[in-house]
Every structure is written in C-alpha cells, then in structure tokens.
Motif scaffolding. Structure first.
Motif, PDB file in Angstrom:
ATOM      1  N   UNK A   1     -85.941  19.649  -4.841  1.00  0.00           N
ATOM      2  CA  UNK A   1     -85.090  20.173  -5.914  1.00  0.00           C
ATOM      3  C   UNK A   1     -83.604  20.141  -5.524  1.00  0.00           C
ATOM      4  N   UNK A   2     -83.303  20.226  -4.229  1.00  0.00           N
ATOM      5  CA  UNK A   2     -81.911  20.190  -3.773  1.00  0.00           C
ATOM      6  C   UNK A   2     -81.369  18.776  -3.631  1.00  0.00           C
ATOM      7  N   UNK A   3     -82.245  17.802  -3.517  1.00  0.00           N
ATOM      8  CA  UNK A   3     -81.833  16.444  -3.140  1.00  0.00           C
ATOM      9  C   UNK A   3     -80.999  15.785  -4.227  1.00  0.00           C
ATOM     10  N   UNK A   4     -80.042  14.964  -3.782  1.00  0.00           N
ATOM     11  CA  UNK A   4     -79.148  14.250  -4.679  1.00  0.00           C
ATOM     12  C   UNK A   4     -79.230  12.752  -4.424  1.00  0.00           C
ATOM     13  N   UNK A   5     -78.994  11.987  -5.462  1.00  0.00           N
ATOM     14  CA  UNK A   5     -78.852  10.539  -5.337  1.00  0.00           C
ATOM     15  C   UNK A   5     -77.419  10.210  -4.900  1.00  0.00           C
ATOM     16  N   UNK A   6     -77.253   9.007  -4.361  1.00  0.00           N
ATOM     17  CA  UNK A   6     -75.915   8.512  -4.087  1.00  0.00           C
ATOM     18  C   UNK A   6     -75.283   9.016  -2.806  1.00  0.00           C
ATOM     19  N   UNK A   7     -76.006   9.772  -1.991  1.00  0.00           N
ATOM     20  CA  UNK A   7     -75.476  10.258  -0.719  1.00  0.00           C
ATOM     21  C   UNK A   7     -75.647   9.149   0.310  1.00  0.00           C
ATOM     22  N   UNK A   8     -74.553   8.690   0.881  1.00  0.00           N
ATOM     23  CA  UNK A   8     -74.570   7.453   1.649  1.00  0.00           C
ATOM     24  C   UNK A   8     -74.797   7.643   3.136  1.00  0.00           C
ATOM     25  N   UNK A   9     -74.817   8.865   3.630  1.00  0.00           N
ATOM     26  CA  UNK A   9     -74.981   9.098   5.053  1.00  0.00           C
ATOM     27  C   UNK A   9     -75.710  10.408   5.289  1.00  0.00           C
ATOM     28  N   UNK A  10     -76.552  10.448   6.320  1.00  0.00           N
ATOM     29  CA  UNK A  10     -77.233  11.701   6.661  1.00  0.00           C
ATOM     30  C   UNK A  10     -76.223  12.761   7.090  1.00  0.00           C
ATOM     31  N   UNK A  11     -75.048  12.327   7.556  1.00  0.00           N
ATOM     32  CA  UNK A  11     -74.032  13.302   7.968  1.00  0.00           C
ATOM     33  C   UNK A  11     -73.348  13.937   6.764  1.00  0.00           C
ATOM     34  N   UNK A  12     -73.299  13.233   5.641  1.00  0.00           N
ATOM     35  CA  UNK A  12     -72.823  13.863   4.409  1.00  0.00           C
ATOM     36  C   UNK A  12     -73.793  14.961   3.986  1.00  0.00           C
ATOM     37  N   UNK A  13     -75.092  14.672   4.084  1.00  0.00           N
ATOM     38  CA  UNK A  13     -76.099  15.689   3.789  1.00  0.00           C
ATOM     39  C   UNK A  13     -75.938  16.879   4.718  1.00  0.00           C
ATOM     40  N   UNK A  14     -75.767  16.603   6.003  1.00  0.00           N
ATOM     41  CA  UNK A  14     -75.626  17.654   7.013  1.00  0.00           C
ATOM     42  C   UNK A  14     -74.431  18.550   6.703  1.00  0.00           C
ATOM     43  N   UNK A  15     -73.275  17.936   6.423  1.00  0.00           N
ATOM     44  CA  UNK A  15     -72.067  18.717   6.141  1.00  0.00           C
ATOM     45  C   UNK A  15     -72.265  19.582   4.897  1.00  0.00           C
ATOM     46  N   UNK A  16     -72.816  19.003   3.848  1.00  0.00           N
ATOM     47  CA  UNK A  16     -73.034  19.763   2.607  1.00  0.00           C
ATOM     48  C   UNK A  16     -73.999  20.928   2.843  1.00  0.00           C
ATOM     49  N   UNK A  17     -75.042  20.684   3.612  1.00  0.00           N
ATOM     50  CA  UNK A  17     -76.033  21.723   3.889  1.00  0.00           C
ATOM     51  C   UNK A  17     -75.401  22.869   4.678  1.00  0.00           C
ATOM     52  N   UNK A  18     -74.600  22.546   5.686  1.00  0.00           N
ATOM     53  CA  UNK A  18     -73.951  23.574   6.491  1.00  0.00           C
ATOM     54  C   UNK A  18     -73.042  24.437   5.614  1.00  0.00           C
ATOM     55  N   UNK A  19     -72.244  23.791   4.776  1.00  0.00           N
ATOM     56  CA  UNK A  19     -71.290  24.548   3.954  1.00  0.00           C
ATOM     57  C   UNK A  19     -72.007  25.428   2.939  1.00  0.00           C
ATOM     58  N   UNK A  20     -72.989  24.868   2.233  1.00  0.00           N
ATOM     59  CA  UNK A  20     -73.674  25.650   1.202  1.00  0.00           C
ATOM     60  C   UNK A  20     -74.528  26.761   1.801  1.00  0.00           C
ATOM     61  N   UNK A  21     -74.948  26.605   3.060  1.00  0.00           N
ATOM     62  CA  UNK A  21     -75.741  27.643   3.719  1.00  0.00           C
ATOM     63  C   UNK A  21     -74.861  28.753   4.287  1.00  0.00           C
TER      64      UNK A  21
END
Length: 322
Positions: free
Chosen positions: A176-196
């Motif tokens: 449910x959290x996953x998004x399309x168009x994210x080009x790097x696992x580090x973008x996911x990591x940064x977003x996860x850290x900030x939103x958490x």
C-alpha cells in the motif's frame, strides 16, 4: 571484485583461503576487505552452486532475480527454504554457515528456475523479504521491481491468494505504501527515513520542475528531483556512478548540475545533496537543522507533483511485465 568472486575448491594453504562451505573457499584477504553487498553476492553464487533441494529466498533471491536490493543492515547470510513442508536439517549442521534454513511452507507454485537455480518467485521473494528483513527492505525491493516494469497487481494477486499465511499483513502494508517511478533503492530509503522519523513533513518524490533550456531560447525541460520536502527543500541523492565519467563528461555533468541549482534557488527552492552512504547518519540531522534555519512564507509553485500510486508515470516507458 572479479578475483574475490572467482570461487575455488579448498586449497592446501588454508591460511590464504576463507572457507565458505565444505566445498568452496575464496581468497581470504579479498574476502575480508570486501563490503557486505559483495559478500552477499558471493555467498549467493556459492549457494546457487551448492544447494540442490533447497530453494534460495529473501535478499539472495532478489539478487538472482536481478532486482536491486537495499541491504541497509549489511546482511551476508543466504536464506534457504525446503519445498513443501519439509523440515530443515539439524541446526548444528548449518548455524555457523553462510547459509540459513527457514522453517516455512513453500508450495511448488512459489518456486521458479533462474539459470538452473531453484529460487522463490518474485512475489514470494517480496513477502519473504518483508517477513525476514523488515518493511524497509521489502519496500525498497518492491519499488525497484515496479521501476523495472512489474505492477502492483502482480503482487496484490499473490497476497490475495495467500492472505491466510503468516506475514501477509505486513506485505500488504508495504504494498500500500509502494510507489511507481522510484529510480533508486536509496530514494526509497531516504523517503522511508523521513516519513518514519519526521511524519509531520510533506514529502513528495519525483516532483517535476521546468528548467529553462541551456541550448534553446524559450525552451524548457522537465526535470525531476528525488524528493521535495515541505514544497521547498529539494533532496538529491547521487551515487559514485554519476561522477565516474571521463573528464569532458564530468565537466558537462557538473555544469548542468550548477545550472539547474541556480534556477531552483532563484525560484525559492533549497537544495540538499547526499551520497547514499550519508543517508543513515546525516539525512535527518541536516534536514532538521535546515528546517530550523529556513522559513518559507510562500512556497515555490512552479513544480508539479505526479501521481505515483496508480501506475507507471508518463516518463517511464517500461511496459508492465505482469
């Protein structure tokens, strides 16, 4: 790396070689100096060459599926599961090995062959990563798979068919959290850290900002930024590859970067740039300090926020493979 990844049988000079399994060793000095992601890749290759009945799963299965993984906790163990309801061998036979067996049910429908190796299917690999390695690893793996052309429907169908199994609630939360168009696992990591850690902040990935063309009068290009925070702080994550160019190419890359940042600053944006290895320790302190120092009464409004929930964005020309 190529030297370390050349697996050899046990050698008489045991000091020079690090035993990985009963049959395989690797040069000790190269092995000791290798980072965790290279060790996991090596261990995955050893497992693929060694196991016959067991099925490779979790992060190692992601490697064999050629889907990028995050591995932010530096795991180096390869997880295995036996088909059906078979019980693993006694723990004393493998607990000190680079291999770990899981006590789990694995139907034939959750097994596929990759290069002759028995590996969990992509959807099963995703749910196992969520279960074994946690939500962050599962989210990074899933968004990498979506970026490579897979669809949420593919994973949703698997969860729906197996909703009675343990771990599916967590997998559904990640999906449910996953998004399309994210080009790097580090973008996911940064977003996860900030939103958490800073859940009150507005975080928009892949925001589109028009930049005047450097070459054409009155021309614009649609540039995307990794993360837009509170509508005015831009976070960009740059790995080594971006700067490992020939001298002429590197000059062009840096010139384009400076040109874009000047335009962004002129419109009221503030740019923070991080290397992937800086995210764990520097991202939140730097962002918190920046928010404390800067105040934006009127946020810039030249950006567009794409909808990354529903499907592949317009700039992604990959076709869904599901």
């Amino acid at each position: 790396i190529s030297k370390m990844l050349t697996m050899i049988r046990h050698h008489d000079d045991t000091y020079a070689y690090e035993p990985l399994t009963r049959r395989w060793s690797t040069p000790r000095l190269d092995y000791e100096q290798a980072p965790a992601h290279e060790k996991l890749d090596l261990h995955t290759r050893v497992a693929a060459a060694s196991v016959r009945t067991a099925v490779i799963t979790s992060l190692a299965a992601g490697i064999l599926h050629h889907i990028p993984i995050l591995n932010h906790t530096n795991q180096v163990v390869v997880h295995l599961t036996l088909p059906g309801r078979q019980q693993p061998p006694p723990r004393s036979q493998w607990e000190n090995s680079i291999l770990r067996y899981r006590y789990a049910v694995l139907p034939d429908t959750d097994i596929c062959l990759i290069g002759g190796n028995r590996v969990t299917t992509l959807a099963r690999t995703f749910t196992d990563i969520c279960t074994i390695n946690g939500e962050l690893e599962g989210l990074a793996f899933l968004e990498a798979a979506l970026h490579m052309g897979h669809s949420k429907q593919e994973f949703q169908a698997y969860i729906d068919r197996n909703d009675h199994r343990w771990g599916m609630v967590r997998a559904q939360k990640v999906l449910d959290q996953a998004l399309y168009g994210i080009e790097s696992v580090y973008e996911t990591y940064a977003r996860y850290i900030i939103t958490t850690m800073l859940p009150a902040l507005q975080v928009d990935p892949q925001a589109i900002i028009p930049i005047p063309s450097r070459w054409y009068y009155d021309g614009f290009s649609r540039r995307r930024v990794d993360l837009l925070i509170e509508r005015f702080i831009i976070i960009e994550i740059d790995g080594r590859i971006k700067y490992q160019q020939s001298q002429d190419k590197l000059i062009e890359v840096l010139s384009d970067q400076v040109y874009r940042e000047k335009h962004l600053i002129r419109h009221g944006y503030h740019v923070l740039r991080f290397a992937p290895w800086e995210l764990k320790t520097l991202l939140i302190p730097t962002l918190t300090q920046t928010l404390g120092m800067l105040h934006c009464d009127h946020a810039p409004d030249v950006h567009l926020i794409p909808n990354l929930q529903a499907g592949h964005p317009s700039w992604d020309n990959r076709l869904a493979v599901a």
